[in-house]
Design an enzyme around this catalytic site. Structure first.
Site, short mmCIF file in Angstrom:
data_model
loop_
_atom_site.label_atom_id
_atom_site.label_comp_id
_atom_site.label_asym_id
_atom_site.label_seq_id
_atom_site.Cartn_x
_atom_site.Cartn_y
_atom_site.Cartn_z
N LYS A 2 -16.80 -14.54 54.70
CA LYS A 2 -16.94 -13.12 54.36
C LYS A 2 -17.15 -12.28 55.61
O LYS A 2 -16.63 -11.17 55.69
CB LYS A 2 -18.12 -12.90 53.41
CG LYS A 2 -17.85 -13.35 51.99
CD LYS A 2 -18.95 -12.86 51.06
CE LYS A 2 -18.80 -13.46 49.67
NZ LYS A 2 -19.87 -13.04 48.76
N LYS B 1 -8.14 -20.89 46.35
CA LYS B 1 -8.79 -20.60 45.08
C LYS B 1 -8.47 -19.17 44.65
O LYS B 1 -8.22 -18.31 45.51
CB LYS B 1 -10.30 -20.82 45.17
CG LYS B 1 -11.02 -19.78 45.97
CD LYS B 1 -12.54 -19.84 45.81
CE LYS B 1 -13.14 -18.72 46.67
NZ LYS B 1 -14.55 -18.67 46.77
N LYS C 41 -10.91 -12.43 44.25
CA LYS C 41 -10.61 -11.00 44.41
C LYS C 41 -10.17 -10.70 45.83
O LYS C 41 -9.29 -9.89 46.05
CB LYS C 41 -11.87 -10.17 44.15
CG LYS C 41 -12.22 -10.04 42.71
CD LYS C 41 -11.50 -8.87 42.06
CE LYS C 41 -11.54 -9.15 40.58
NZ LYS C 41 -10.97 -8.22 39.70
P1 TYM Z 1 -19.34 -14.73 42.18
O1 TYM Z 1 -19.72 -13.42 41.57
O2 TYM Z 1 -18.47 -14.73 43.38
O3 TYM Z 1 -18.61 -15.63 41.10
C1 TYM Z 1 -19.15 -15.88 39.82
C2 TYM Z 1 -18.88 -17.32 39.41
O4 TYM Z 1 -17.48 -17.58 39.36
C3 TYM Z 1 -17.19 -18.79 40.07
N1 TYM Z 1 -15.82 -18.73 40.61
C4 TYM Z 1 -14.88 -19.66 40.42
N2 TYM Z 1 -14.89 -20.82 39.74
C5 TYM Z 1 -13.75 -21.55 39.72
N3 TYM Z 1 -12.61 -21.17 40.34
C6 TYM Z 1 -12.54 -20.02 41.03
N4 TYM Z 1 -11.41 -19.64 41.62
C7 TYM Z 1 -13.72 -19.20 41.10
N5 TYM Z 1 -14.00 -18.01 41.68
C8 TYM Z 1 -15.29 -17.74 41.38
C9 TYM Z 1 -18.24 -18.84 41.16
O5 TYM Z 1 -18.40 -20.14 41.67
C10 TYM Z 1 -19.46 -18.33 40.43
O6 TYM Z 1 -20.11 -19.36 39.74
N6 TYM Z 1 -23.34 -16.16 44.84
C11 TYM Z 1 -22.81 -16.07 43.49
C12 TYM Z 1 -23.67 -15.24 42.56
C13 TYM Z 1 -25.11 -15.64 42.48
C14 TYM Z 1 -25.63 -16.80 41.84
C15 TYM Z 1 -27.04 -16.69 41.99
C16 TYM Z 1 -25.07 -17.89 41.21
C17 TYM Z 1 -26.15 -14.91 42.96
N7 TYM Z 1 -27.33 -15.55 42.65
C18 TYM Z 1 -27.88 -17.67 41.49
C19 TYM Z 1 -25.92 -18.87 40.70
C20 TYM Z 1 -27.31 -18.77 40.86
C21 TYM Z 1 -21.44 -15.40 43.57
O7 TYM Z 1 -21.16 -14.66 44.49
O8 TYM Z 1 -20.66 -15.59 42.48
#
Ligand code: TYM
Length: 332
Positions: free
Chosen positions: A112, A195, A198
């Site tokens: 990022k 993967k 966005k």
């Molecule tokens: P975020 O908002 O980027 O994504 C949300 C969830 O979607 C999953 N994901 C995917 N899974 C499979 N294939 C893909 N191409 C794909 N793209 C996204 C992500 O793995 C995620 O589970 N840091 C986290 C948010 C967060 C969080 C937490 C998660 C903040 N605090 C505490 C768990 C526990 C994030 O940016 O997810």
């Protein structure tokens, strides 16, 4: 009941298919068997510049999508991260326990910050994973349902929990990742080596759940496969076809083996048009349900307020214990 906790960023507007298949779908299932806490992580969102009005709208939109996907307020605790101030408070304590080098090794930060440009990346982006650690530890979560890209952050959570427990006495539960092998990583439809996301995907390779169903169907039909014609699950030799099989299998509840049989002797066109249909069947009610929820913001907000109240009860208890262990003087 074992406890699960997870979060999703509101930044993107529409969730994409990777978010749903990799994470949110499991959240819906786990609320039946677990004590489940799910949140919209707006504190995490501002690690990248946000327009205030858009952030507010996207936070509601994210909550509406989670409900439309099947979260039920009477079966789980759904809330907005900034409504529970303990996240930032425990986040600070965890920052003071994290090594600078340790934080520097987080691959999501490296990706990022590279995308932002080193000079524009904030300290908030750098400590983002540490805030995530606090999110998880506050609720003493046993499991964290996420996609594969979050694995390293959960490993960091375990490391810091262990470090704290060793230094100050047993306080935190060590959480385990809950990542499904099948759907932990959903790939871009145009470039099945990366993967779906966005930030990195091409618009044609990214399936937004709130897009017009026609647009989604078109993206599925023009997905990149290979020059062969055999429909076989083989992520190394046939990443594009395998990705489509995974998606089709999960959305329709049909095993990949059964799909391989069904499409024997048929071309990619058959698989793609069936998948396009399955996608349309899925997103059409999802979109209208999301819209209905957004049309009644008062109900949505009051539901989130109730969620925050339930979350705070748990978070406050963990924070009080943490402050005590650290040696902060209690306010009389
Ligand atoms: P975020 O908002 O980027 O994504 C949300 C969830 O979607 C999953 N994901 C995917 N899974 C499979 N294939 C893909 N191409 C794909 N793209 C996204 C992500 O793995 C995620 O589970 N840091 C986290 C948010 C967060 C969080 C937490 C998660 C903040 N605090 C505490 C768990 C526990 C994030 O940016 O997810």
């Amino acid at each position: 009941r074992p406890r699960v906790l997870s979060g999703i960023q509101p930044t993107s507007g529409s969730f994409h298919l990777g978010n749903y298949l990799g994470a949110v779908r499991q959240w819906v299932a786990l609320q039946e068997t677990h004590d489940a806490f799910y949140m919209v992580v707006d504190l995490h969102a501002i690690t990248i510049p946000q327009d205030p009005a858009e952030l507010r709208a996207n936070t509601r939109l994210a909550a509406a999508q989670l409900l439309a996907a099947g979260l039920a307020p009477e079966r789980c605790t759904l809330f907005v991260q900034s409504h529970v101030p303990e996240h930032a408070q425990l986040g600070w304590v965890m920052n003071c326990l994290t090594g600078f080098g340790e934080a520097s090794r987080m691959t999501q930060f490296k990706d990022k910050s590279a995308r932002q440009g080193a000079d524009r990346a904030t300290v908030g982006l750098f400590t983002y994973p540490v805030l995530q650690v606090a999110d998880i530890l506050l609720y003493q979560a046993d499991q964290v349902p996420v996609g594969e890209d979050q694995r390293q952050h959960i490993e960091l959570t375990r490391d810091l929990a262990e470090r704290f427990n060793t230094r100050f006495g047993p306080t935190f539960t060590l959480p385990a990742p809950y990542i499904l092998k099948e759907t932990g990583k959903i790939y871009d439809l145009q470039d099945p080596q990366i993967k779906m996301s966005k930030s990195a995907s091409t618009p044609k390779g990214l399936v937004n759940l709130l897009d017009e169903p026609k647009v989604t169907a078109k993206k599925v039909r023009s997905a990149v496969t290979d020059t062969d014609t055999v429909i076989r699950f083989d992520p190394v030799e046939k990443p594009g076809v395998s990705n489509l099989l995974t998606i089709q299998s999960t959305l329709t509840g049909t095993s990949v083996a059964e799909l391989e049989q069904r499409y024997e002797g048929k071309g990619y066109g058959a698989l793609k048009s069936d998948l396009a249909e399955a996608m349309v069947d899925f997103v059409t009610p999802f979109r209208s349900r999301t819209q209905e929820l957004l049309d009644d913001p008062e109900t949505l907000d009051s539901l989130l307020a109730k969620g925050a109240e339930k979350a705070r009860a748990v978070a406050a208890e963990t924070l009080a214990e943490t402050y005590d262990r650290v040696g902060f003087l209690p306010a009389k």
